[in-house]
Design a protein around this motif. Structure first.
Motif, PDB file in Angstrom:
ATOM      1  N   VAL A  41      -6.208  -4.901  -3.425  1.00  0.00           N
ATOM      2  CA  VAL A  41      -6.942  -4.016  -2.230  1.00  0.00           C
ATOM      3  C   VAL A  41      -6.473  -2.447  -2.536  1.00  0.00           C
ATOM      4  CG1 VAL A  41      -7.405  -5.566  -0.264  1.00  0.00           C
ATOM      5  CG2 VAL A  41      -5.079  -4.453  -0.461  1.00  0.00           C
ATOM      6  N   GLU A  42      -6.541  -2.396  -3.779  1.00  0.00           N
ATOM      7  CA  GLU A  42      -5.679  -1.055  -4.363  1.00  0.00           C
ATOM      8  C   GLU A  42      -6.291   0.326  -3.995  1.00  0.00           C
ATOM      9  OE1 GLU A  42      -3.737   1.126  -8.465  1.00  0.00           O
ATOM     10  OE2 GLU A  42      -4.903  -1.012  -8.579  1.00  0.00           O
ATOM     11  N   GLU A  81      -5.968  10.293   3.647  1.00  0.00           N
ATOM     12  CA  GLU A  81      -5.740  10.164   5.005  1.00  0.00           C
ATOM     13  C   GLU A  81      -4.492  10.877   5.525  1.00  0.00           C
ATOM     14  OE1 GLU A  81      -8.765   6.349   5.830  1.00  0.00           O
ATOM     15  OE2 GLU A  81      -6.506   6.272   6.118  1.00  0.00           O
ATOM     16  N   ALA A 127      -7.834   0.751  -1.246  1.00  0.00           N
ATOM     17  CA  ALA A 127      -7.595   1.272   0.190  1.00  0.00           C
ATOM     18  C   ALA A 127      -6.235   2.072   0.017  1.00  0.00           C
ATOM     19  CB  ALA A 127      -6.873  -0.039   0.891  1.00  0.00           C
ATOM     20  N   GLN A 155      -7.427   5.416  -0.364  1.00  0.00           N
ATOM     21  CA  GLN A 155      -8.129   6.182   1.099  1.00  0.00           C
ATOM     22  C   GLN A 155      -6.755   6.446   2.017  1.00  0.00           C
ATOM     23  OE1 GLN A 155     -10.862   2.540   1.436  1.00  0.00           O
ATOM     24  NE2 GLN A 155     -11.859   4.276   2.264  1.00  0.00           N
ATOM     25  N   VAL A 156      -5.774   5.583   2.001  1.00  0.00           N
ATOM     26  CA  VAL A 156      -4.601   5.858   2.894  1.00  0.00           C
ATOM     27  C   VAL A 156      -4.022   7.198   2.412  1.00  0.00           C
ATOM     28  CG1 VAL A 156      -2.321   5.175   3.393  1.00  0.00           C
ATOM     29  CG2 VAL A 156      -4.302   3.368   3.502  1.00  0.00           C
ATOM     30  N   LEU A 174       0.843  -1.208   0.041  1.00  0.00           N
ATOM     31  CA  LEU A 174       0.088   0.085  -0.106  1.00  0.00           C
ATOM     32  C   LEU A 174       0.898   1.159   0.059  1.00  0.00           C
ATOM     33  CD1 LEU A 174      -3.003  -0.856   2.620  1.00  0.00           C
ATOM     34  CD2 LEU A 174      -2.848  -1.015  -0.054  1.00  0.00           C
TER      35      LEU A 174
END
Length: 531
Positions: free
Chosen positions: A216-217, A226, A219, A222-223, A179
């Motif tokens: 889970v790309e 954030e 995500a 989203q990271v 990630l």
């Protein structure tokens, strides 16, 4: 870019939105007043089809795009392998066989990097070249199941070249990236976009065999948000392969869906889910775009490196069922169709889906719309499809594309004037990193219709400067379904702006690409340059 107010000289911003223009802001107090001294301000550009993660990843890899000979490519491969310690993967990007007289093979790679695991991405994203060490981990059954995308020599031995869906057998061994790696890649590419005046990007396919980086790309995006590392507004496209039986067919008529009923529109102004993406064919660079008549070699003898007319990814019945299910599930569709045979399929299946289950203002899109025959134009319009084009393809590759299409078909490529004249919405985009992502370079091409080599490419498809700018503002915002908040400057819309050092309408067309981006403003904040 607002027809109701073509120009203004003052603009107010409050809490990231446009408070008003000219007389609408008279009498209002301001914490800060900025005088731009007569500079040109436009809505922030919207890139309706780009690949941020891929772009950022490619920036970290050895780049082969400037290698014009086989020796130069192999020398770069050898140096890249020597720079990676141990038996680690060696990743290279920008491989392009067109100036080499044909594709390299696994044996070529073995000659300069024996025993190493090499993954060499084709510049188009529609093929890759891998080494012996990679192929040694793939079973014969896997290669057979991958189909014609596994290119073989006369003896039936795989050459190391994998096209289209066959790339998955190698990618499954290379991916996923972490990630944090994806976040870094997105941040890198997003800052490149800001420097070009782009404030909103449609990420054209995450979690896919062609461009995805991780199962889970989403995500990672989203990271990035954030952590304050998402420089631009992003709308992610989800692959149609993620649709699966929903169990709701009897009650709601939704036969296939993504879990929880996720679909276009979820999210907010900073990060959202956009269209459902599917690929009907390949690309012109890889000679896998599906045509109704064969590719031509430069001497006009017919045929191509892969022989013939490219590849369709779906049979008609399979595609029709998939499109209908996705349409009924509430998705906007982004249908990759470059060759005219694929465009035929796209028109047919969307027309049938709308007839079976009418949806107002659905805004299905054809990504690329690269080769469109004259008789297809009214059918595209009748189907309500938006053409999402990449003009810089012809700026960079127009000479090659003209050679493989011939004089008649070269005028049908990545059209402009014909689309508008037939009432087909036109959205501008880049397909970054396949080609240069700068909107002003694309605007230059749309107005002049000449390649970077100076050759005319479909001169009759030229647009005015205003029409070309609209493709990257109002047109691309419409295609991404964000025209209520972006694409034009009006009260209530997002305060996303690009400040230019000159008015593109006032400079010579040849100089449009060189107009400086002085600053880029996102939600009222200066995020690139200074004012």
């Amino acid at each position: 870019m607002d027809p109701a107010r073509p120009a203004a000289s003052r603009l107010g911003v409050w809490r990231g939105r446009i408070a008003g223009l000219d007389e609408e802001v008279d009498g209002l107090r301001a914490r800060r007043t900025v005088d731009l001294g007569g500079a040109t301000v436009l809505p922030g550009f919207v890139d309706a089809h780009s690949h941020l993660a891929w772009t950022g990843m490619a920036a970290r890899m050895a780049d082969l795009s400037q290698c014009r000979t086989r020796d130069a490519v192999l020398d770069a491969v050898g140096r890249a392998a020597a720079a990676v310690p141990g038996d680690g993967w060696v990743d290279l990007a920008g491989y392009d066989q067109r100036s080499l007289g044909g594709h390299l093979t696994r044996d070529d790679l073995e000659s300069v990097a024996p025993g190493r695991r090499l993954y060499v991405r084709h510049i188009s994203g529609h093929a890759c070249l891998v080494s012996d060490a990679v192929l040694a981990t793939v079973t014969g059954d896997e290669l057979a199941a991958a189909g014609p995308g596994v290119v073989r020599d006369a003896s039936g031995r795989p050459t190391g070249l994998l096209e289209e869906g066959a790339m998955a057998v190698a990618r499954a061994r290379r991916l996923p990236y972490t990630l944090d790696e994806i976040v870094t890649a997105v941040e890198t590419a997003g800052r490149e976009c800001l420097a070009q005046g782009i404030t909103t990007v449609a990420e054209a396919g995450i979690v896919t065999d062609l461009a995805g980086s991780s199962p889970v790309e989403l995500a990672a995006y989203q990271v990035a948000r954030e952590q304050g590392r998402l420089p631009v507004r992003v709308q992610t496209m989800i692959p149609a392969a993620m649709l699966r039986p929903s169990g709701a067919a009897v009650g709601d008529g939704i036969a296939r869906a993504i879990d929880l009923g996720l679909r276009t529109g979820l999210g907010d102004d900073r990060l959202s889910i956009g269209a459902l993406k599917l690929w009907l064919d390949g690309g012109m660079m890889a000679r896998t775009a599906a045509l109704t008549s064969p590719y031509l070699t430069p001497d006009g003898t017919g045929g191509s490196g892969t022989g013939g007319s490219g590849q369709l990814a779906f049979g008609d019945d399979e595609l029709a069922a998939l499109i209908l299910d996705a349409h009924r599930a509430g998705w906007q569709l982004a249908i990759h169709a470059i060759g005219d045979a694929a465009v035929d399929q796209a028109i047919a299946v969307v027309t049938a889906a709308q007839a079976a289950h009418p949806r107002p203002d659905v805004r299905h899109r054809v990504e690329h719309c690269g080769l469109v025959r004259p008789e297809q134009l009214p059918r595209l319009a009748a189907a309500g499809l938006t053409a999402v084009v990449q003009p810089t393809f012809l700026d960079a590759f127009g000479d090659d594309y003209t050679a493989i299409m011939g004089p008649e078909r070269s005028g049908w490529m990545y059209r402009g004037r014909s689309f508008l004249d037939h009432g087909i919405p036109v959205a501008g985009s880049s397909d970054r990193p396949v080609a240069d992502g700068a909107p002003l370079r694309a605007v230059r091409f749309m107005v002049e219709r000449t390649s970077s080599g100076g050759a005319p490419v479909g001169a009759e498809e030229a647009l005015t400067v205003d029409e070309a700018l609209a493709a990257y503002t109002t047109g691309s915002a419409y295609a991404c379904r964000v025209d209520d908040v972006a694409g034009s400057l009006a009260a209530g819309k997002l305060a996303d702006l690009v400040v230019l050092g000159a008015d593109p309408r006032d400079v010579a067309p040849a100089d449009i690409a060189a107009v400086p981006v002085v600053a880029t403003v996102l939600g009222g904040d200066v995020v690139h340059g200074s004012i």
